[in-house]
Design a protein around this motif. Structure first.
Motif, PDB file in Angstrom:
ATOM      1  N   MET A  82      -6.402  -0.070  -6.593  1.00  0.00           N
ATOM      2  CA  MET A  82      -5.577   1.080  -6.964  1.00  0.00           C
ATOM      3  C   MET A  82      -6.449   2.292  -7.268  1.00  0.00           C
ATOM      4  N   ARG A  83      -5.858   3.493  -7.058  1.00  0.00           N
ATOM      5  CA  ARG A  83      -6.524   4.749  -7.384  1.00  0.00           C
ATOM      6  C   ARG A  83      -5.631   5.522  -8.339  1.00  0.00           C
ATOM      7  N   ASN A  84      -6.240   6.046  -9.413  1.00  0.00           N
ATOM      8  CA  ASN A  84      -5.497   6.808 -10.403  1.00  0.00           C
ATOM      9  C   ASN A  84      -5.119   8.164  -9.813  1.00  0.00           C
ATOM     10  N   LEU A  85      -3.838   8.544  -9.932  1.00  0.00           N
ATOM     11  CA  LEU A  85      -3.376   9.800  -9.355  1.00  0.00           C
ATOM     12  C   LEU A  85      -3.823  11.012 -10.164  1.00  0.00           C
ATOM     13  N   PRO A 130       0.839  -1.207   0.000  1.00  0.00           N
ATOM     14  CA  PRO A 130       0.000   0.000   0.000  1.00  0.00           C
ATOM     15  C   PRO A 130       0.871   1.254   0.000  1.00  0.00           C
ATOM     16  N   GLY A 131       0.498   2.221  -0.819  1.00  0.00           N
ATOM     17  CA  GLY A 131       1.269   3.455  -0.928  1.00  0.00           C
ATOM     18  C   GLY A 131       2.228   3.468  -2.102  1.00  0.00           C
ATOM     19  N   ASN A 132       2.523   2.290  -2.673  1.00  0.00           N
ATOM     20  CA  ASN A 132       3.400   2.244  -3.847  1.00  0.00           C
ATOM     21  C   ASN A 132       2.710   2.897  -5.034  1.00  0.00           C
ATOM     22  N   VAL A 133       3.473   3.607  -5.848  1.00  0.00           N
ATOM     23  CA  VAL A 133       2.953   4.219  -7.065  1.00  0.00           C
ATOM     24  C   VAL A 133       3.427   3.364  -8.229  1.00  0.00           C
ATOM     25  N   LEU A 134       2.469   2.920  -9.059  1.00  0.00           N
ATOM     26  CA  LEU A 134       2.766   2.007 -10.158  1.00  0.00           C
ATOM     27  C   LEU A 134       2.420   2.631 -11.499  1.00  0.00           C
ATOM     28  N   LEU A 146      -0.707   6.420 -13.978  1.00  0.00           N
ATOM     29  CA  LEU A 146      -0.042   6.347 -12.681  1.00  0.00           C
ATOM     30  C   LEU A 146      -1.077   6.011 -11.624  1.00  0.00           C
ATOM     31  N   TRP A 147      -0.850   4.910 -10.910  1.00  0.00           N
ATOM     32  CA  TRP A 147      -1.801   4.410  -9.913  1.00  0.00           C
ATOM     33  C   TRP A 147      -1.101   4.262  -8.575  1.00  0.00           C
ATOM     34  N   VAL A 148      -1.816   4.582  -7.498  1.00  0.00           N
ATOM     35  CA  VAL A 148      -1.291   4.344  -6.160  1.00  0.00           C
ATOM     36  C   VAL A 148      -2.049   3.146  -5.580  1.00  0.00           C
TER      37      VAL A 148
END
Length: 187
Positions: free
Chosen positions: A43-46, A11-15, A21-23
């Motif tokens: 995931m949530r889109n930044l 959790p918290g990684n940005v992919l 870009l998703w967190v």
């Protein structure tokens, strides 16, 4: 960018996934009775805030993105844009009000926040964990009611309603946790 295995996502990684870009918000490691283990990642889109549930097997490779974090000092607001100054280079940047979301009322003049950048694009902004606010309206203090584990509503100087302990009086300064938007302690 470094590639990591699907089972290394936290959790918290940005992919960098599917061109966006998703967190990673929530990660569940699942080991079914049949078949290989996998990570179920919410995931949530930044950029646009949309959500996605994706399944990554341990053999899957995904790109992990490192965001650059800079401290920015808030100067003023104009036409729906917040103006910040970089503490090192003294450059001024404008960010939309929406970057802070519902925590916007806690932003105070001169406050230093942390802005996360991907290349030159500002993706998110984080307020300090605790902010001092003044109680402008609440019920009067009642003697002898301090032993009960009860809270009463209070309106802060920024217009936000929070629940405070019964011993907090009007015009008193309190510390509010910006993460949970709840009373933390007396100032």
């Amino acid at each position: 960018m470094p590639k990591i295995n699907g089972n290394e996502i936290r959790p918290g990684n940005v992919l960098d996934h599917n061109g966006g870009l998703w967190v990673a918000v929530k990660v569940d490691h699942v080991k079914p009775g049949k078949g290989g283990a996998f990570a179920q990642v919410e995931m949530r889109n930044l950029r646009n805030g949309s959500k996605l549930n994706e399944r990554f097997r341990s053999a899957d490779k995904v790109e992990r993105v490192r965001l650059e974090q800079k401290d920015q000092q808030f100067l003023y607001e104009s036409d729906g844009m917040l103006v910040f100054m970089d503490n090192e280079t003294f450059e001024q940047i404008e960010l939309p009000v929406e970057i802070l979301g519902e925590r916007r009322p806690f932003l105070q003049d001169g406050m230093t926040i942390q802005v996360e950048y991907y290349d030159a694009e500002a993706l998110s902004a984080t307020l300090p964990q605790k902010v001092q606010c003044k109680v402008v309206e609440t019920e009067p203090v009642v003697k002898g009611q301090t032993a009960a584990n009860s809270f009463k509503p209070a309106i802060l100087d920024n217009g936000i309603k929070v629940m405070v302990p019964p011993f907090i009086a009007q015009d008193e300064d309190i510390i509010v946790d910006t993460g949970s938007m709840e009373y933390s302690e007396r100032a």
